[in-house]
Motif scaffolding. Structure first.
Motif, mmCIF file in Angstrom:
data_model
loop_
_atom_site.group_PDB
_atom_site.id
_atom_site.type_symbol
_atom_site.label_atom_id
_atom_site.label_comp_id
_atom_site.label_asym_id
_atom_site.label_seq_id
_atom_site.Cartn_x
_atom_site.Cartn_y
_atom_site.Cartn_z
ATOM 1 N N ASP A 8 45.923 43.592 41.910
ATOM 2 C CA ASP A 8 44.913 44.405 42.590
ATOM 3 C C ASP A 8 43.567 43.856 42.127
ATOM 4 O O ASP A 8 43.130 44.117 41.007
ATOM 5 C CB ASP A 8 45.080 45.871 42.223
ATOM 6 N N VAL A 9 42.943 43.076 43.000
ATOM 7 C CA VAL A 9 41.778 42.278 42.626
ATOM 8 C C VAL A 9 40.479 42.955 43.031
ATOM 9 O O VAL A 9 40.317 43.408 44.166
ATOM 10 C CB VAL A 9 41.857 40.890 43.302
ATOM 11 N N SER A 10 39.551 43.015 42.093
ATOM 12 C CA SER A 10 38.172 43.398 42.392
ATOM 13 C C SER A 10 37.279 42.273 41.869
ATOM 14 O O SER A 10 37.772 41.316 41.288
ATOM 15 C CB SER A 10 37.816 44.736 41.737
ATOM 16 N N GLN A 11 35.985 42.398 42.062
ATOM 17 C CA GLN A 11 35.086 41.315 41.646
ATOM 18 C C GLN A 11 35.136 41.058 40.151
ATOM 19 O O GLN A 11 35.110 39.911 39.723
ATOM 20 C CB GLN A 11 33.652 41.614 42.059
ATOM 21 N N LYS A 12 35.218 42.103 39.347
ATOM 22 C CA LYS A 12 35.142 41.928 37.899
ATOM 23 C C LYS A 12 36.504 41.901 37.225
ATOM 24 O O LYS A 12 36.707 41.144 36.282
ATOM 25 C CB LYS A 12 34.292 43.028 37.281
ATOM 26 N N THR A 13 37.418 42.747 37.673
ATOM 27 C CA THR A 13 38.712 42.844 36.999
ATOM 28 C C THR A 13 39.864 42.786 37.988
ATOM 29 O O THR A 13 39.702 43.059 39.170
ATOM 30 C CB THR A 13 38.833 44.151 36.187
ATOM 31 N N THR A 14 41.034 42.433 37.458
ATOM 32 C CA THR A 14 42.262 42.409 38.238
ATOM 33 C C THR A 14 43.323 43.205 37.490
ATOM 34 O O THR A 14 43.595 42.927 36.319
ATOM 35 C CB THR A 14 42.752 40.967 38.454
ATOM 36 N N CYS A 31 42.864 42.332 33.447
ATOM 37 C CA CYS A 31 42.123 41.207 32.880
ATOM 38 C C CYS A 31 40.947 40.896 33.796
ATOM 39 O O CYS A 31 40.801 41.483 34.859
ATOM 40 C CB CYS A 31 43.026 39.979 32.709
ATOM 41 N N SER A 32 40.134 39.976 33.369
ATOM 42 C CA SER A 32 39.010 39.521 34.180
ATOM 43 C C SER A 32 39.542 38.858 35.453
ATOM 44 O O SER A 32 40.625 38.283 35.448
ATOM 45 C CB SER A 32 38.195 38.515 33.367
ATOM 46 N N SER A 33 38.805 38.933 36.531
ATOM 47 C CA SER A 33 39.209 38.280 37.791
ATOM 48 C C SER A 33 38.905 36.793 37.726
ATOM 49 O O SER A 33 38.205 36.228 38.564
ATOM 50 C CB SER A 33 38.514 38.926 38.991
ATOM 51 N N ASN A 34 39.466 36.169 36.746
ATOM 52 C CA ASN A 34 39.317 34.753 36.491
ATOM 53 C C ASN A 34 40.701 34.123 36.601
ATOM 54 O O ASN A 34 41.641 34.598 35.952
ATOM 55 C CB ASN A 34 38.747 34.581 35.073
ATOM 56 N N ALA A 40 47.381 33.207 32.781
ATOM 57 C CA ALA A 40 47.898 33.409 31.427
ATOM 58 C C ALA A 40 48.652 34.730 31.314
ATOM 59 O O ALA A 40 49.746 34.783 30.743
ATOM 60 C CB ALA A 40 46.754 33.356 30.416
ATOM 61 N N ALA A 41 48.107 35.791 31.881
ATOM 62 C CA ALA A 41 48.762 37.099 31.813
ATOM 63 C C ALA A 41 50.078 37.093 32.588
ATOM 64 O O ALA A 41 51.095 37.622 32.126
ATOM 65 C CB ALA A 41 47.831 38.183 32.353
ATOM 66 N N VAL A 42 50.075 36.484 33.773
ATOM 67 C CA VAL A 42 51.294 36.422 34.584
ATOM 68 C C VAL A 42 52.379 35.640 33.851
ATOM 69 O O VAL A 42 53.518 36.093 33.739
ATOM 70 C CB VAL A 42 51.009 35.797 35.974
#
Length: 96
Positions: A8-14, A31-34, A40-42
């Motif tokens: 679930d992606v937003s500009q700042k976080t996912t 995590c950050s939307s980077n 890495a998290a996945v």
């Protein structure tokens, strides 16, 4: 065992949710939307063969390409189409 991952992606976080083949939640986090941080998290919580789903949105094209370049199996989902498909499948199951 291949795990499914929803983003679930937003500009700042996912927000990330990992489920097993039975749909049981294994892990949920943010995590950050980077792309590097998402990858890495996945990989840490779902493994290298995870199937990742992300809903259509403004950041989706960029993020899908970035995650695919990193070797993740990513599918882009349109919520309205997914809902209709699930509704059709549920009706077919009831008629059998």
């Amino acid at each position: 065992m291949t795990h499914a991952v929803g983003l679930d992606v937003s500009q700042k976080t996912t927000a990330i949710c990992v489920v097993d083949t039975n749909g049981a939640r294994l892990w949920r986090g943010v995590c950050s939307s980077n792309p590097d941080q998402i990858e890495a998290a996945v990989r840490r919580h779902a493994g290298d063969d995870a199937k990742v789903g992300v809903e259509t949105g403004a950041m989706t094209p960029w993020l899908v390409h970035e995650l695919r370049e990193r070797g993740l199996h990513v599918v882009c989902l349109d919520a309205r189409n997914a809902r209709a498909a699930l509704k059709d499948a549920d009706q077919q199951d009831r008629s059998e």
